[in-house]
Design a protein around this motif. Structure first.
Motif, PDB file in Angstrom:
ATOM      1  N   ASP A 300      48.891  60.755  47.033  1.00  0.00           N
ATOM      2  CA  ASP A 300      49.971  61.724  45.670  1.00  0.00           C
ATOM      3  C   ASP A 300      50.476  60.800  44.802  1.00  0.00           C
ATOM      4  N   GLU A 335      47.680  65.655  53.088  1.00  0.00           N
ATOM      5  CA  GLU A 335      48.863  65.416  52.238  1.00  0.00           C
ATOM      6  C   GLU A 335      48.203  65.439  50.675  1.00  0.00           C
ATOM      7  N   THR A 361      48.467  56.014  46.948  1.00  0.00           N
ATOM      8  CA  THR A 361      48.802  56.558  47.993  1.00  0.00           C
ATOM      9  C   THR A 361      47.733  57.760  48.767  1.00  0.00           C
ATOM     10  N   HIS A 363      45.132  59.800  51.195  1.00  0.00           N
ATOM     11  CA  HIS A 363      44.489  60.246  52.194  1.00  0.00           C
ATOM     12  C   HIS A 363      42.886  61.127  52.501  1.00  0.00           C
ATOM     13  N   THR A 364      42.188  59.883  52.866  1.00  0.00           N
ATOM     14  CA  THR A 364      41.076  60.264  53.241  1.00  0.00           C
ATOM     15  C   THR A 364      40.794  61.443  53.959  1.00  0.00           C
ATOM     16  N   ARG A 365      39.805  62.185  53.912  1.00  0.00           N
ATOM     17  CA  ARG A 365      39.098  63.232  54.602  1.00  0.00           C
ATOM     18  C   ARG A 365      37.375  63.352  54.872  1.00  0.00           C
TER      19      ARG A 365
END
Length: 368
Positions: A300, A335, A361, A363-365
């Motif tokens: 983000d 996200e 912030t 977000h992991t894949r």
């Protein structure tokens, strides 16, 4: 103990990656190579990946302990004919092709089956050529060995040990089984992915609305459609029977699910998706196959100048290499706004620590 000599006919993505991995595992090994791209050979020589450039397929390869056929499959017959007059009977002859029946039959026709062990590292990249090769491409990848019936056990044991030393996982199959298995888990998926992309191309509106909003799941399951069309043309022409058989079975399964959708069969549709989910979740989680594991973070960020540069600078300050970086223009199944892809899990984890420490912030894949 004599220093082993490794020869390469072709030094592209796979040949180059194997050569790099062997060099890391055995720094004192002697490495020689021939390729029609002289620039690749020169680069490999400058990088000390190889020790000697061969200007032709000649007697230079006569004293190799291992000889890797890494040129395009269509060149194997010609190269084998040339090599036969120079080969030592002690040489372990191998290849890296994803279809094995043709090369085994040619080896048998030339009487070389006593020293041939087919090889197929189940790995790859959407990029081509020696400049994109890297030793890590072999790490934790299944490396299938298809020995001829008359290969001595000590040669097979030696090759299996070599495969382990470069971080790959050896798996021994006969060549017929290999071609059927790879048709199912590698070749057919490429055909399906390409057909899905072509379906969207052919049914999209003039304004290209489907192409514009394609994201998430569609991009994931069609990513391999970006692979080399020449390579997949040749695979379909050489593993035709297996691919065709499985494709017809797949068409039948599509016809069946289409009928269930038309009938609005709630129970059948649930079972269809649930059985697939359960079986998919049982897959072993290793980084192997032509569809390589992704190591991706989405971040983000504020919509203002300098935001992307700040992140890139932060990662550079921590000596973290980025494989790819891009902006998510929509939020379907993802996200964040900035998508960052890394070469390995360690780099992704270090980036995660660096970014979260600065208040981003993330977000992991995770690999799947």
């Amino acid at each position: 103990m004599n220093t082993p000599t490794y020869g390469f006919i072709g030094l592209g993505l796979i040949g180059g990656s194997i050569a790099r991995a062997i060099r890391e595992a055995s720094p004192d090994a002697r490495m020689i190579a021939y390729d029609i791209q002289n620039s690749s050979l020169q680069t490999a020589l400058e990088e000390k990946v190889i020790d000697e450039i061969c200007l032709d397929i000649d007697s230079s390869f006569g004293d190799c302990d291992y000889l890797f056929l890494c040129a395009p499959v269509s060149r194997n017959d010609e190269n084998l004919l040339t090599l036969k007059q120079f080969l030592s009977p002690q040489t372990i002859l191998t290849d890296v092709g994803s279809v094995k029946t043709g090369i085994h039959r040619q080896v048998e026709a030339l009487g070389l089956q006593g020293q041939f062990i087919g090889g197929h590292p189940m790995t790859g990249s959407e990029r081509f050529g020696y400049p994109n090769s890297k030793a890590s491409l072999l790490e934790n990848a299944y490396y299938i060995l298809t020995p001829s019936d008359t290969v001595p056990s000590h040669k097979l044991d030696a090759y299996r040990t070599l495969v382990k030393s470069i971080g790959a996982i050896p798996l021994i199959l006969n060549y017929e089984e290999h071609d059927f298995v790879t048709a199912a888990i590698s070749h057919l998926p490429h055909v399906i992915a390409a057909s899905l992309v072509n379906l969207i191309r052919n049914t999209d509106s003039e304004t290209g609305i489907m192409k514009m909003i394609a994201a998430g799941g569609f991009k994931d399951i069609t990513r391999i459609a970006s692979s080399s069309p020449a390579m997949w043309q040749q695979i379909c022409l050489t593993n035709t029977e297996n691919i065709s058989k499985l494709l017809r079975e797949y068409i039948q399964s599509l016809t069946q699910i289409a009928a269930q959708i038309d009938a609005r069969s709630e129970e059948s549709l649930y079972e269809f998706f649930d059985s697939a989910r359960a079986y998919r979740e049982s897959f072993i989680n290793v980084s192997s196959g032509p569809i390589k594991t992704d190591y991706v973070l989405t971040v983000d960020i504020a919509d203002k100048p300098g935001s992307i540069a700040a992140i890139a600078s932060l990662l550079a300050a921590h000596d973290i290499s980025i494989k790819n970086i891009g902006i998510n223009h929509n939020r379907e199944l993802a996200e964040g706004a900035l998508r960052i892809e890394f070469y390995e899990d360690n780099a992704m984890n270090r980036a995660l620590d660096a970014l979260t420490s600065q208040g981003y912030t993330i977000h992991t894949r995770r690999p799947s």
